[in-house]
Design a protein around this motif. Structure first.
Motif, PDB file in Angstrom:
ATOM      1  N   LEU A 131       0.953  -0.974   0.246  1.00 53.36           N
ATOM      2  CA  LEU A 131      -0.249   0.075   0.274  1.00 53.36           C
ATOM      3  C   LEU A 131       1.426   1.371   0.123  1.00 53.36           C
ATOM      4  O   LEU A 131       0.668   2.324  -1.206  1.00 53.36           O
ATOM      5  N   GLU A 132       2.277   1.076   0.381  1.00 47.02           N
ATOM      6  CA  GLU A 132       2.944   2.304   0.933  1.00 47.02           C
ATOM      7  C   GLU A 132       3.771   3.013  -0.708  1.00 47.02           C
ATOM      8  O   GLU A 132       3.677   3.836  -0.726  1.00 47.02           O
ATOM      9  N   ASP A 133       3.808   1.558  -1.451  1.00 48.90           N
ATOM     10  CA  ASP A 133       4.182   1.845  -2.821  1.00 48.90           C
ATOM     11  C   ASP A 133       3.345   2.285  -3.782  1.00 48.90           C
ATOM     12  O   ASP A 133       3.602   3.209  -4.554  1.00 48.90           O
ATOM     13  N   ILE A 134       1.942   1.870  -3.217  1.00 47.94           N
ATOM     14  CA  ILE A 134       0.961   2.286  -4.796  1.00 47.94           C
ATOM     15  C   ILE A 134       0.428   3.868  -3.671  1.00 47.94           C
ATOM     16  O   ILE A 134       0.668   4.676  -4.974  1.00 47.94           O
ATOM     17  N   ASN A 135       0.283   4.209  -3.134  1.00 49.17           N
ATOM     18  CA  ASN A 135       0.143   5.699  -2.448  1.00 49.17           C
ATOM     19  C   ASN A 135       1.630   6.795  -2.713  1.00 49.17           C
ATOM     20  O   ASN A 135       0.982   7.639  -3.274  1.00 49.17           O
ATOM     21  N   ASN A 136       2.659   6.313  -2.545  1.00 49.30           N
ATOM     22  CA  ASN A 136       3.700   6.721  -3.342  1.00 49.30           C
ATOM     23  C   ASN A 136       4.298   7.655  -4.763  1.00 49.30           C
ATOM     24  O   ASN A 136       4.372   8.397  -5.190  1.00 49.30           O
ATOM     25  N   GLU A 137       2.858   6.582  -5.193  1.00 49.52           N
ATOM     26  CA  GLU A 137       2.866   6.335  -7.145  1.00 49.52           C
ATOM     27  C   GLU A 137       1.813   7.849  -6.742  1.00 49.52           C
ATOM     28  O   GLU A 137       2.414   8.419  -8.416  1.00 49.52           O
ATOM     29  N   LEU A 138       0.552   6.537  -6.852  1.00 44.31           N
ATOM     30  CA  LEU A 138      -0.880   7.573  -7.237  1.00 44.31           C
ATOM     31  C   LEU A 138      -0.708   9.084  -6.732  1.00 44.31           C
ATOM     32  O   LEU A 138      -1.748   9.835  -7.332  1.00 44.31           O
ATOM     33  N   ARG A 139       0.659   9.181  -5.777  1.00 50.72           N
ATOM     34  CA  ARG A 139      -0.242  10.318  -4.893  1.00 50.72           C
ATOM     35  C   ARG A 139       0.556  12.018  -6.453  1.00 50.72           C
ATOM     36  O   ARG A 139       0.041  13.117  -5.969  1.00 50.72           O
ATOM     37  N   HIS A 140       1.047  11.022  -7.894  1.00 49.07           N
ATOM     38  CA  HIS A 140       0.979  12.271  -8.485  1.00 49.07           C
ATOM     39  C   HIS A 140       0.700  12.285  -9.646  1.00 49.07           C
ATOM     40  O   HIS A 140       0.916  13.569 -10.466  1.00 49.07           O
TER      41      HIS A 140
ATOM     42  N   TRP B 111       6.089   6.037 -21.123  1.00 49.44           N
ATOM     43  CA  TRP B 111       6.925   6.549 -20.190  1.00 49.44           C
ATOM     44  C   TRP B 111       6.788   5.968 -18.646  1.00 49.44           C
ATOM     45  O   TRP B 111       6.053   5.398 -18.273  1.00 49.44           O
ATOM     46  N   LEU B 112       8.011   6.318 -18.471  1.00 52.78           N
ATOM     47  CA  LEU B 112       7.916   5.923 -16.834  1.00 52.78           C
ATOM     48  C   LEU B 112       7.352   6.898 -15.657  1.00 52.78           C
ATOM     49  O   LEU B 112       7.996   8.342 -16.227  1.00 52.78           O
ATOM     50  N   GLY B 113       7.099   5.740 -14.715  1.00 48.20           N
ATOM     51  CA  GLY B 113       6.311   7.393 -13.459  1.00 48.20           C
ATOM     52  C   GLY B 113       7.177   7.959 -12.870  1.00 48.20           C
ATOM     53  O   GLY B 113       8.466   8.109 -12.907  1.00 48.20           O
ATOM     54  N   PHE B 114       6.529   7.915 -12.185  1.00 48.54           N
ATOM     55  CA  PHE B 114       7.476   8.891 -11.078  1.00 48.54           C
ATOM     56  C   PHE B 114       8.212   7.713 -10.107  1.00 48.54           C
ATOM     57  O   PHE B 114      10.310   7.301 -10.167  1.00 48.54           O
ATOM     58  N   GLY B 115       8.061   6.531 -10.318  1.00 46.81           N
ATOM     59  CA  GLY B 115       9.259   5.549  -9.463  1.00 46.81           C
ATOM     60  C   GLY B 115       8.920   4.679  -7.889  1.00 46.81           C
ATOM     61  O   GLY B 115       8.604   5.102  -7.177  1.00 46.81           O
ATOM     62  N   PHE B 116      10.283   3.180  -7.541  1.00 41.34           N
ATOM     63  CA  PHE B 116      10.416   3.147  -6.859  1.00 41.34           C
ATOM     64  C   PHE B 116      11.658   3.899  -5.923  1.00 41.34           C
ATOM     65  O   PHE B 116      12.648   3.880  -7.063  1.00 41.34           O
ATOM     66  N   LYS B 117      11.423   4.040  -4.311  1.00 39.63           N
ATOM     67  CA  LYS B 117      12.636   4.112  -4.272  1.00 39.63           C
ATOM     68  C   LYS B 117      13.956   3.253  -4.369  1.00 39.63           C
ATOM     69  O   LYS B 117      14.066   1.819  -4.197  1.00 39.63           O
ATOM     70  N   GLY B 118      14.578   3.254  -5.080  1.00 38.96           N
ATOM     71  CA  GLY B 118      16.303   3.308  -5.394  1.00 38.96           C
ATOM     72  C   GLY B 118      15.939   1.683  -6.943  1.00 38.96           C
ATOM     73  O   GLY B 118      16.199   0.956  -6.815  1.00 38.96           O
TER      74      GLY B 118
ATOM     75  N   LEU C  80      -0.574   8.341 -17.985  1.00 32.87           N
ATOM     76  CA  LEU C  80      -0.668   9.397 -17.083  1.00 32.87           C
ATOM     77  C   LEU C  80       0.321  10.768 -17.505  1.00 32.87           C
ATOM     78  O   LEU C  80       1.290  10.246 -16.370  1.00 32.87           O
ATOM     79  N   ASP C  81       0.532  11.642 -17.642  1.00 29.66           N
ATOM     80  CA  ASP C  81       1.283  12.521 -17.493  1.00 29.66           C
ATOM     81  C   ASP C  81       1.296  13.323 -16.326  1.00 29.66           C
ATOM     82  O   ASP C  81       0.624  13.319 -15.180  1.00 29.66           O
ATOM     83  N   TYR C  82       2.449  13.772 -15.582  1.00 29.59           N
ATOM     84  CA  TYR C  82       2.671  14.308 -14.647  1.00 29.59           C
ATOM     85  C   TYR C  82       3.727  15.689 -14.752  1.00 29.59           C
ATOM     86  O   TYR C  82       4.917  14.368 -15.095  1.00 29.59           O
ATOM     87  N   LYS C  83       3.634  16.586 -13.601  1.00 30.41           N
ATOM     88  CA  LYS C  83       4.634  17.397 -13.314  1.00 30.41           C
ATOM     89  C   LYS C  83       5.975  16.732 -13.553  1.00 30.41           C
ATOM     90  O   LYS C  83       7.002  17.622 -14.291  1.00 30.41           O
ATOM     91  N   GLU C  84       6.210  16.465 -12.732  1.00 34.79           N
ATOM     92  CA  GLU C  84       8.251  15.907 -13.104  1.00 34.79           C
ATOM     93  C   GLU C  84       8.438  15.432 -14.402  1.00 34.79           C
ATOM     94  O   GLU C  84       9.973  15.815 -14.345  1.00 34.79           O
ATOM     95  N   ARG C  85       7.944  15.118 -14.816  1.00 32.93           N
ATOM     96  CA  ARG C  85       8.344  14.526 -16.306  1.00 32.93           C
ATOM     97  C   ARG C  85       8.821  15.414 -17.191  1.00 32.93           C
ATOM     98  O   ARG C  85       9.854  15.193 -18.422  1.00 32.93           O
ATOM     99  N   HIS C  86       8.218  16.544 -16.728  1.00 36.35           N
ATOM    100  CA  HIS C  86       8.790  17.741 -18.000  1.00 36.35           C
ATOM    101  C   HIS C  86      10.055  18.542 -17.507  1.00 36.35           C
ATOM    102  O   HIS C  86      10.255  19.970 -17.946  1.00 36.35           O
ATOM    103  N   ASP C  87      10.319  17.911 -16.058  1.00 36.33           N
ATOM    104  CA  ASP C  87      11.204  18.568 -15.732  1.00 36.33           C
ATOM    105  C   ASP C  87      12.818  18.585 -16.239  1.00 36.33           C
ATOM    106  O   ASP C  87      13.328  17.547 -17.033  1.00 36.33           O
ATOM    107  N   ASN C  88      13.519  18.954 -16.963  1.00 40.33           N
ATOM    108  CA  ASN C  88      14.755  19.230 -17.681  1.00 40.33           C
ATOM    109  C   ASN C  88      16.082  19.100 -16.908  1.00 40.33           C
ATOM    110  O   ASN C  88      16.019  19.137 -15.146  1.00 40.33           O
TER     111      ASN C  88
END
Length: 332
Positions: free
Chosen positions: A21-30, A182-189, A223-231
């Motif tokens: 649940l922790e990993d789902i929440n960490n990704e879905l918040r974006h 594209w790749l999502g925000f991702g898992f830690k490490g 699904l697009d997310y803000k951080e994906r467009h950071d150069n």
């Protein structure tokens, strides 16, 4: 996860890795803004124990969902999903809190039988897929190609877990290259801990009781997310000595994503981990050279060779590389 543990899973032909649940929440918040008024389908889960169902059911009103559907696979010595020996494949439907206690109570969750075994490829499960706006789940890694192909065929939005090895699949990489996935925000490490019946051979520092550590896992999405467009900040300058040209490609080799030169406008071969930092406004993805054998749909740039398409420097093989080029200022 150590290789021997992956081999055990492959030998058993099972992919029973349940997501925390922790990993789902960490990704879905974006992605919260994508879900308002939408029907969500989790079609690779046993909803009785799935944390995907838990997440969406308890956040139903917060996300503004229209409907939540999850399917259960009937597992009778089969090779998918849950080990629970269910006698009946079912699907669950939840349409929000009805009694005002803000909790998804049992009487508010519709449990409906499936005629078949609940395989996501079955006709009745495809009908549920057609009803959905967004698919969110952890599909079996062994069927990842087929699973993504189905999502694209039915033009679905999705957020799913897969292994980074899938990036080199001929069915997957063109979607990455063409900005259809594209790749999502991702898992830690770049590693996740999953609930699993397999032996956990992780180091003591990574060990979690009752879980297994899987390296190289990531989220795939459209699904697009803000951080994906950071150069990506670039500070290195090009020199032929530090950035040699491949023997069999007109491209320079870059060993680390952080070392991409700021003053080189040609084609560059970068590590696959670059895709975690990729901004579509900053770079174009041209192709990939990940294994022996020339596949023009994957390699993407002219190849000066016959059979072995691995990037070579002075006759020696380098690691897999993604071919990229900086976007022109007028295109950014």
């Amino acid at each position: 996860m150590a290789k021997r543990t992956i081999d055990k899973a492959k030998a058993a032909k099972k992919d029973e890795f349940y997501t925390q649940l922790e990993d789902i929440n960490n990704e879905l918040r974006h992605y919260h803004d994508h879900f308002r008024g939408k029907t969500v389908l989790c079609n690779c889960d046993d909803p009785r124990i799935s944390n995907f169902f838990t997440y969406f059911a308890y956040n139903f009103e917060f996300l503004g969902l229209k409907k939540l559907i999850t399917t259960c696979y009937k597992n009778q010595n089969m090779d998918l999903f849950s080990q629970n020996q269910s006698e009946q494949a079912v699907y669950l439907v939840y349409e929000g809190d009805k009694n005002g206690n803000s909790i998804p109570d049992a009487e508010e969750i519709g449990v409906k039988p499936l005629k078949g075994d609940g395989d996501f490829r079955s006709k009745e499960c495809i009908e549920l897929l057609k009803e959905a706006d967004i698919v969110v789940t952890n599909p079996p890694f062994s069927l990842f190609r087929e699973y993504v192909t189905q999502l694209i065929e039915y033009n679905k939005k999705f957020l799913i877990i897969g292994h980074q090895n899938a990036l080199s699949y001929k069915e997957i990489f063109p979607l990455i290259r063409d900005n259809k996935m594209w790749l999502g925000f991702g898992f830690k490490g770049n590693a996740g801990h999953f609930i699993s019946s397999y032996e956990d051979v992780a180091t003591a520092g990574d060990h979690r009781k009752g879980m297994i550590r899987v390296s190289g896992v990531t989220w795939f999405t459209n699904l697009d997310y803000k951080e994906r467009h950071d150069n990506l900040p670039l500070y290195k300058t090009y020199s032929p000595k530090e950035y040699p040209t491949y023997d069999n490609y007109d491209a320079i080799n870059v060993n680390k994503t952080a070392d991409i030169p700021c003053d080189f406008d040609g084609v560059m071969g970068v590590p696959i981990t670059f895709l975690d930092k990729y901004s579509p406004e900053q770079f174009d993805i041209l192709g990939m050279s990940a294994s022996a054998g020339y596949n023009p749909d994957i390699v993407g740039i002219p190849f000066k060779g016959e059979k072995d398409a691995r990037p070579l420097i002075n006759g020696k093989n380098t690691y897999a590389r993604v071919f990229i080029q900086k976007r022109k200022q007028s295109e950014q």
